[in-house]
Scaffold this motif. Structure first.
Motif, PDB file in Angstrom:
ATOM      1  N   MET A   1     -38.692   9.111 -39.010  1.00  0.00           N
ATOM      2  CA  MET A   1     -37.595   8.189 -38.707  1.00  0.00           C
ATOM      3  C   MET A   1     -36.984   8.504 -37.328  1.00  0.00           C
ATOM      4  SD  MET A   1     -34.497   7.343 -41.261  1.00  0.00           S
ATOM      5  CE  MET A   1     -32.960   6.902 -40.521  1.00  0.00           C
ATOM      6  N   THR A   2     -36.658   7.456 -36.615  1.00  0.00           N
ATOM      7  CA  THR A   2     -36.108   7.633 -35.266  1.00  0.00           C
ATOM      8  C   THR A   2     -34.656   8.095 -35.329  1.00  0.00           C
ATOM      9  OG1 THR A   2     -37.536   5.879 -34.435  1.00  0.00           O
ATOM     10  CG2 THR A   2     -35.649   6.465 -33.068  1.00  0.00           C
ATOM     11  N   LYS A   3     -34.361   9.189 -34.602  1.00  0.00           N
ATOM     12  CA  LYS A   3     -32.963   9.631 -34.477  1.00  0.00           C
ATOM     13  C   LYS A   3     -32.268   8.728 -33.475  1.00  0.00           C
ATOM     14  CE  LYS A   3     -32.678  14.445 -35.759  1.00  0.00           C
ATOM     15  NZ  LYS A   3     -32.173  15.745 -35.353  1.00  0.00           N
ATOM     16  N   ARG A   4     -31.001   8.475 -33.703  1.00  0.00           N
ATOM     17  CA  ARG A   4     -30.256   7.577 -32.822  1.00  0.00           C
ATOM     18  C   ARG A   4     -28.978   8.262 -32.362  1.00  0.00           C
ATOM     19  NH1 ARG A   4     -30.978   2.286 -32.012  1.00  0.00           N
ATOM     20  NH2 ARG A   4     -29.233   1.118 -31.140  1.00  0.00           N
ATOM     21  N   HIS A  31     -29.090  22.081 -21.425  1.00  0.00           N
ATOM     22  CA  HIS A  31     -29.320  20.890 -20.616  1.00  0.00           C
ATOM     23  C   HIS A  31     -28.010  20.122 -20.418  1.00  0.00           C
ATOM     24  CE1 HIS A  31     -29.617  19.609 -24.782  1.00  0.00           C
ATOM     25  NE2 HIS A  31     -29.448  18.357 -24.415  1.00  0.00           N
ATOM     26  N   TRP A  32     -28.067  19.175 -19.488  1.00  0.00           N
ATOM     27  CA  TRP A  32     -26.880  18.402 -19.105  1.00  0.00           C
ATOM     28  C   TRP A  32     -27.081  16.943 -19.495  1.00  0.00           C
ATOM     29  CZ3 TRP A  32     -22.808  20.312 -15.785  1.00  0.00           C
ATOM     30  CH2 TRP A  32     -23.012  21.629 -15.320  1.00  0.00           C
ATOM     31  N   THR A  33     -26.059  16.362 -20.103  1.00  0.00           N
ATOM     32  CA  THR A  33     -26.080  14.914 -20.373  1.00  0.00           C
ATOM     33  C   THR A  33     -24.654  14.365 -20.291  1.00  0.00           C
ATOM     34  OG1 THR A  33     -25.648  14.922 -22.786  1.00  0.00           O
ATOM     35  CG2 THR A  33     -27.951  15.247 -22.095  1.00  0.00           C
ATOM     36  N   PRO A  34     -24.536  13.045 -20.240  1.00  0.00           N
ATOM     37  CA  PRO A  34     -23.212  12.457 -20.452  1.00  0.00           C
ATOM     38  C   PRO A  34     -22.777  12.707 -21.897  1.00  0.00           C
ATOM     39  CG  PRO A  34     -24.748  10.882 -19.449  1.00  0.00           C
ATOM     40  CD  PRO A  34     -25.566  12.041 -19.943  1.00  0.00           C
ATOM     41  N   PRO A  35     -21.492  12.457 -22.221  1.00  0.00           N
ATOM     42  CA  PRO A  35     -21.056  12.602 -23.614  1.00  0.00           C
ATOM     43  C   PRO A  35     -21.804  11.625 -24.520  1.00  0.00           C
ATOM     44  CG  PRO A  35     -19.316  11.628 -22.234  1.00  0.00           C
ATOM     45  CD  PRO A  35     -20.397  12.086 -21.320  1.00  0.00           C
ATOM     46  N   LYS A  36     -22.342  12.133 -25.619  1.00  0.00           N
ATOM     47  CA  LYS A  36     -23.093  11.309 -26.591  1.00  0.00           C
ATOM     48  C   LYS A  36     -23.379  12.149 -27.835  1.00  0.00           C
ATOM     49  CE  LYS A  36     -27.614  12.969 -25.834  1.00  0.00           C
ATOM     50  NZ  LYS A  36     -27.200  14.359 -26.010  1.00  0.00           N
ATOM     51  N   GLY A  37     -23.799  11.498 -28.882  1.00  0.00           N
ATOM     52  CA  GLY A  37     -24.168  12.242 -30.078  1.00  0.00           C
ATOM     53  C   GLY A  37     -24.739  11.334 -31.148  1.00  0.00           C
ATOM     54  N   HIS A  38     -25.126  11.959 -32.242  1.00  0.00           N
ATOM     55  CA  HIS A  38     -25.835  11.248 -33.309  1.00  0.00           C
ATOM     56  C   HIS A  38     -24.938  10.234 -34.022  1.00  0.00           C
ATOM     57  CE1 HIS A  38     -28.575  14.922 -33.201  1.00  0.00           C
ATOM     58  NE2 HIS A  38     -29.264  13.903 -32.765  1.00  0.00           N
ATOM     59  N   VAL A  39     -25.557   9.122 -34.375  1.00  0.00           N
ATOM     60  CA  VAL A  39     -24.862   8.078 -35.136  1.00  0.00           C
ATOM     61  C   VAL A  39     -24.740   8.542 -36.586  1.00  0.00           C
ATOM     62  CG1 VAL A  39     -24.959   5.670 -35.904  1.00  0.00           C
ATOM     63  CG2 VAL A  39     -25.802   6.289 -33.615  1.00  0.00           C
ATOM     64  N   ASP A  40     -23.516   8.589 -37.088  1.00  0.00           N
ATOM     65  CA  ASP A  40     -23.276   8.955 -38.487  1.00  0.00           C
ATOM     66  C   ASP A  40     -23.495   7.735 -39.378  1.00  0.00           C
ATOM     67  OD1 ASP A  40     -22.695  11.577 -37.977  1.00  0.00           O
ATOM     68  OD2 ASP A  40     -20.511  11.332 -38.023  1.00  0.00           O
ATOM     69  N   PRO A  41     -23.798   7.968 -40.679  1.00  0.00           N
ATOM     70  CA  PRO A  41     -24.006   6.837 -41.593  1.00  0.00           C
ATOM     71  C   PRO A  41     -22.791   5.912 -41.609  1.00  0.00           C
ATOM     72  CG  PRO A  41     -24.635   8.906 -42.642  1.00  0.00           C
ATOM     73  CD  PRO A  41     -24.006   9.275 -41.332  1.00  0.00           C
ATOM     74  N   LEU A  74     -32.484   5.038 -23.718  1.00  0.00           N
ATOM     75  CA  LEU A  74     -33.496   6.063 -23.425  1.00  0.00           C
ATOM     76  C   LEU A  74     -34.319   6.294 -24.689  1.00  0.00           C
ATOM     77  CD1 LEU A  74     -31.492   6.579 -21.086  1.00  0.00           C
ATOM     78  CD2 LEU A  74     -31.824   9.016 -21.444  1.00  0.00           C
ATOM     79  N   ASN A  75     -35.619   6.482 -24.511  1.00  0.00           N
ATOM     80  CA  ASN A  75     -36.497   6.796 -25.642  1.00  0.00           C
ATOM     81  C   ASN A  75     -37.302   8.032 -25.309  1.00  0.00           C
ATOM     82  OD1 ASN A  75     -36.523   4.334 -27.700  1.00  0.00           O
ATOM     83  ND2 ASN A  75     -36.295   3.517 -25.637  1.00  0.00           N
ATOM     84  N   TYR A  76     -37.150   9.084 -26.117  1.00  0.00           N
ATOM     85  CA  TYR A  76     -37.940  10.289 -25.894  1.00  0.00           C
ATOM     86  C   TYR A  76     -38.185  10.996 -27.214  1.00  0.00           C
ATOM     87  CZ  TYR A  76     -33.129  12.258 -25.515  1.00  0.00           C
ATOM     88  OH  TYR A  76     -31.808  12.598 -25.715  1.00  0.00           O
ATOM     89  N   LYS A  83     -36.587   9.743 -30.581  1.00  0.00           N
ATOM     90  CA  LYS A  83     -35.128   9.661 -30.486  1.00  0.00           C
ATOM     91  C   LYS A  83     -34.784   8.534 -29.526  1.00  0.00           C
ATOM     92  CE  LYS A  83     -30.993  12.395 -29.539  1.00  0.00           C
ATOM     93  NZ  LYS A  83     -30.433  13.762 -29.472  1.00  0.00           N
ATOM     94  N   VAL A  84     -33.784   7.754 -29.881  1.00  0.00           N
ATOM     95  CA  VAL A  84     -33.281   6.724 -28.960  1.00  0.00           C
ATOM     96  C   VAL A  84     -31.823   7.052 -28.654  1.00  0.00           C
ATOM     97  CG1 VAL A  84     -32.812   5.154 -30.900  1.00  0.00           C
ATOM     98  CG2 VAL A  84     -32.890   4.248 -28.609  1.00  0.00           C
ATOM     99  N   VAL A  85     -31.476   6.948 -27.387  1.00  0.00           N
ATOM    100  CA  VAL A  85     -30.092   7.188 -26.964  1.00  0.00           C
ATOM    101  C   VAL A  85     -29.599   5.945 -26.214  1.00  0.00           C
ATOM    102  CG1 VAL A  85     -28.497   8.674 -25.705  1.00  0.00           C
ATOM    103  CG2 VAL A  85     -30.551   9.660 -26.729  1.00  0.00           C
TER     104      VAL A  85
END
Ligand SMILES: Nc1ncnc2c1ncn2[C@@H]1O[C@H](COP(=O)(O)OP(=O)(O)OP(=O)(O)OP(=O)(O)OC[C@H]2O[C@@H](n3cnc4c(N)ncnc43)[C@H](O)[C@@H]2O)[C@@H](O)[C@H]1O
Length: 141
Positions: A1-4, A31-41, A74-76, A83-85
């Motif tokens: 399953m794809t993480k989002r 690593h460095w990224t903008p603020p983001k995180g996993h989608v909760d149910p 983004l898809n990686y 994972k999709v961001v």
């Protein structure tokens, strides 16, 4: 399953410059990224982006001008799993507003496009930053 995951590429206009917020995680390869995180149910993508930005950077919706029509995906793969961001563009309204980090990040930087592309490292993140920067130059300056 794809993480989002979802977040904001946040920029500020300061001293005639455009700067992007990148944050360095306090675990793994730092690593460095903008603020983001996993989608909760049960959460929408936008709700996730707002929650994670509040948790990770101490910025709420009222601190930002969010461009809901300007987003980039983004898809990686992480550990072999897709994972999709999703990132939206957002401007920090008060460019001097302090950033408040959580335990998940060890530091942050406000960076020019060129600096942000070096620090972000991954090509797709660089493409996202350039896409948002083009939008700012064409529509907001
Ligand atoms: N190694 C670790 N040790 C301890 N705790 C950990 C951990 N990894 C995650 N956690 C925990 O997980 C939580 C994170 O949850 P969240 O905060 O909800 O989710 P996230 O930002 O999507 O997490 P992450 O940092 O893993 O994602 P990214 O895709 O950037 O990064 C995931 C991987 O993808 C790589 N990556 C990032 N962007 C990429 C891209 N554009 N292309 C290819 N790879 C990329 C990164 O370098 C990294 O290796 C933290 O609370 C932390 O406690």
């Amino acid at each position: 399953m794809t993480k989002r995951a979802c977040g904001f590429v946040i920029f500020r206009r300061i001293r005639g410059m455009i700067e992007y917020l990148l944050m360095q995680v306090s675990y793994g390869e730092h690593h460095w990224t903008p603020p983001k995180g996993h989608v909760d149910p049960g959460e929408s993508d936008m709700e996730t982006a707002l929650r994670e930005t509040e948790e990770e950077a101490g910025l709420s919706a009222s601190d930002l001008n969010i461009f809901e029509n300007v987003k980039h995906e983004l898809n990686y793969h992480v550990n072999g799993k897709p994972k999709v961001v999703v990132y939206w563009l957002a401007e920090l309204l008060d460019p001097e507003k302090p950033i408040r980090l959580s335990h998940e990040h060890q530091t942050f930087k406000w960076l020019s496009l060129e600096e942000a592309c070096v620090v972000a490292k991954y090509q797709d993140m660089q493409n996202a930053l350039k896409y948002f920067n083009d939008h700012i130059l064409k529509n907001l300056s």
